[in-house]
Scaffold this motif. Structure first.
Motif, mmCIF file in Angstrom:
data_model
loop_
_atom_site.group_PDB
_atom_site.id
_atom_site.type_symbol
_atom_site.label_atom_id
_atom_site.label_comp_id
_atom_site.label_asym_id
_atom_site.label_seq_id
_atom_site.Cartn_x
_atom_site.Cartn_y
_atom_site.Cartn_z
ATOM 1 N N GLY A 101 46.339 26.397 -10.020
ATOM 2 C CA GLY A 101 47.070 25.331 -9.483
ATOM 3 C C GLY A 101 47.463 23.967 -10.337
ATOM 4 O O GLY A 101 47.022 23.033 -9.708
ATOM 5 N N SER A 144 50.098 22.849 -11.432
ATOM 6 C CA SER A 144 51.323 22.315 -11.558
ATOM 7 C C SER A 144 51.640 20.843 -11.202
ATOM 8 O O SER A 144 52.552 20.192 -11.235
ATOM 9 N N ARG A 145 50.966 20.780 -9.996
ATOM 10 C CA ARG A 145 50.798 19.448 -9.172
ATOM 11 C C ARG A 145 49.344 19.136 -8.875
ATOM 12 O O ARG A 145 48.398 19.857 -9.036
ATOM 13 N N ILE A 173 46.064 17.824 -7.711
ATOM 14 C CA ILE A 173 44.593 17.562 -8.485
ATOM 15 C C ILE A 173 44.729 18.443 -9.804
ATOM 16 O O ILE A 173 44.086 17.897 -10.633
ATOM 17 N N ARG A 177 52.695 29.045 -9.245
ATOM 18 C CA ARG A 177 53.844 29.965 -9.140
ATOM 19 C C ARG A 177 55.002 29.474 -9.849
ATOM 20 O O ARG A 177 55.626 30.373 -10.113
ATOM 21 N N SER A 178 55.335 28.229 -9.858
ATOM 22 C CA SER A 178 56.319 27.689 -10.465
ATOM 23 C C SER A 178 56.479 27.848 -11.994
ATOM 24 O O SER A 178 55.641 26.860 -12.676
ATOM 25 N N ASP A 221 51.367 34.575 -8.443
ATOM 26 C CA ASP A 221 50.961 34.230 -7.209
ATOM 27 C C ASP A 221 49.355 34.777 -7.051
ATOM 28 O O ASP A 221 48.978 35.858 -7.069
ATOM 29 N N LEU A 222 48.587 33.512 -6.765
ATOM 30 C CA LEU A 222 47.248 34.025 -6.719
ATOM 31 C C LEU A 222 46.939 34.959 -5.267
ATOM 32 O O LEU A 222 45.742 35.360 -5.332
ATOM 33 N N ASN A 274 41.158 25.580 -8.764
ATOM 34 C CA ASN A 274 41.595 24.401 -8.161
ATOM 35 C C ASN A 274 42.628 24.801 -7.223
ATOM 36 O O ASN A 274 42.735 24.244 -5.920
ATOM 37 N N SER A 288 36.353 22.860 -3.435
ATOM 38 C CA SER A 288 36.166 23.230 -2.292
ATOM 39 C C SER A 288 36.738 22.105 -1.530
ATOM 40 O O SER A 288 38.115 21.630 -2.033
ATOM 41 N N TYR A 337 41.656 27.558 7.120
ATOM 42 C CA TYR A 337 41.540 26.693 5.874
ATOM 43 C C TYR A 337 39.731 26.495 5.680
ATOM 44 O O TYR A 337 39.281 26.580 4.815
ATOM 45 N N LYS A 348 37.098 27.681 2.907
ATOM 46 C CA LYS A 348 36.330 26.786 2.131
ATOM 47 C C LYS A 348 34.930 27.006 2.104
ATOM 48 O O LYS A 348 34.226 26.696 1.286
ATOM 49 N N GLY A 384 37.098 14.713 0.309
ATOM 50 C CA GLY A 384 37.876 14.448 1.473
ATOM 51 C C GLY A 384 39.453 14.276 1.020
ATOM 52 O O GLY A 384 39.790 15.114 0.243
ATOM 53 N N VAL A 395 42.881 13.687 -0.401
ATOM 54 C CA VAL A 395 43.308 13.103 -1.903
ATOM 55 C C VAL A 395 44.983 13.130 -1.624
ATOM 56 O O VAL A 395 45.289 13.971 -1.164
ATOM 57 N N THR A 432 48.077 14.105 -2.306
ATOM 58 C CA THR A 432 48.719 15.033 -2.906
ATOM 59 C C THR A 432 49.664 15.857 -1.812
ATOM 60 O O THR A 432 49.742 15.201 -0.619
ATOM 61 N N ILE A 471 47.770 17.284 1.380
ATOM 62 C CA ILE A 471 47.368 16.209 2.430
ATOM 63 C C ILE A 471 48.590 15.686 3.157
ATOM 64 O O ILE A 471 48.563 15.463 4.329
#
Ligand SMILES: NC(=O)c1ccc[n+]([C@@H]2O[C@H](COP(=O)([O-])OP(=O)(O)OC[C@H]3O[C@@H](n4cnc5c(N)ncnc54)[C@H](OP(=O)(O)O)[C@@H]3O)[C@@H](O)[C@H]2O)c1
Length: 242
Positions: free
Chosen positions: A13, A15-16, A18, A38-39, A63-64, A90, A141, A155, A159, A186, A188, A190, A193
């Protein structure tokens, strides 16, 4: 710091958000990187950006949620560099929905990306990590890895599960000197969120760069722990591969 130069970190993860900040920080510190998302386009753009730091970067789009992809990603990254020293699980997806309205497909996607993929990546990376004197796994996490917030049931469950297997892995690998950490942030700032908690956007959020600094702290503070250090020295002397 010099000991990290040219070591290889695998980050999901990237590409964007975190993951991108972690990739950038580790590239600045001299690590080489294996990155997925994915991108393909976003990964290629990032590869060019990170090349400015002199970082060797391997990118792998996929794709994970497909259980074959995490296995392929680790295999191809390992073959490309011939080594893996750090794994950062991540990548994650989130869902804002009452549990009662959550579909089976939504539940399974949370579990596949947030728990199953990190499990497969850790498992597949272990043969490489065992050959590194700096071997470290860091799983990202969330605060919902220990707490429960309304409308975040799937979700939160994913986690909690990530947190659970990370605790066990830390104990299983401790005797070998492989460090296993979890970071549970908590909010972040992005895309994730913004979609999950748009009400928080006016508040002060943690920045992705602050999480990246924690990752660097965890990597570089390992030798402050005398017990772990002793294990590392013993293992490194058995396996002089650098
Ligand atoms: N933001 C927060 O407030 C917060 C708080 C606590 C924990 N976290 C955790 O931090 C991690 C990163 O979150 P973020 O906020 O940076 O999220 P983000 O901005 O949405 O970025 C998610 C990253 O994961 C990749 N990704 C998503 N689904 C994927 C899939 N199925 N296969 C491969 N790659 C996939 C995305 O790239 P593509 O879209 O190109 O695939 C992107 O690079 C997640 O595990 C999240 O749960 C976030």
């Amino acid at each position: 710091m010099e000991e990290w130069r040219g070591k290889v970190a695998l980050i999901t993860g990237a590409s964007r958000g975190i993951g991108r900040a972690i990739a950038r920080t580790l590239a600045e510190k001299g690590l080489y990187l294996a990155l997925c998302a994915r991108s393909q386009e976003a990964l290629e753009t990032l590869r060019v950006e990170l090349a400015a730091f002199g970082a060797e970067v391997f990118v792998c789009a996929g794709d994970l949620a497909d259980p074959a992809f995490p296995i392929r990603f680790v295999r191809e990254a390992g073959e490309y560099f011939g080594r893996l020293d750090v794994v950062v699980n991540n990548a994650g997806v989130a869902l804002a929905k009452p549990l009662e309205e959550t579909t089976l497909e939504e539940w399974e996607l949370q579990m596949a990306v947030n728990v199953r993929a990190p499990f497969l990546i850790c498992r597949e990376a272990l043969p490489y990590l065992r050959r590194s004197a700096l071997a470290t796994i860091i799983n990202i996490s969330s605060v919902v890895g220990t707490k429960g917030y309304v409308h975040q049931g799937a979700y939160t469950a994913s986690k909690h599960a990530l947190m659970g297997f990370t605790k066990v892995l830390a104990r299983e690998l401790h005797p070998e000197g492989i460090r296993v950490h979890v970071i549970a942030p908590g909010g972040v700032g992005t895309d994730l969120i913004a979609a999950m908690r748009p009400d928080l956007l006016g508040e002060r959020l943690i920045t992705p760069e602050e999480i990246a600094e924690i990752v660097w702290f965890l990597l570089t503070m390992r030798n402050k722990n005398a017990v772990i250090d002793e294990v590392n020295v013993r293992r490194a002397s058995n396996e002089p591969w650098k």
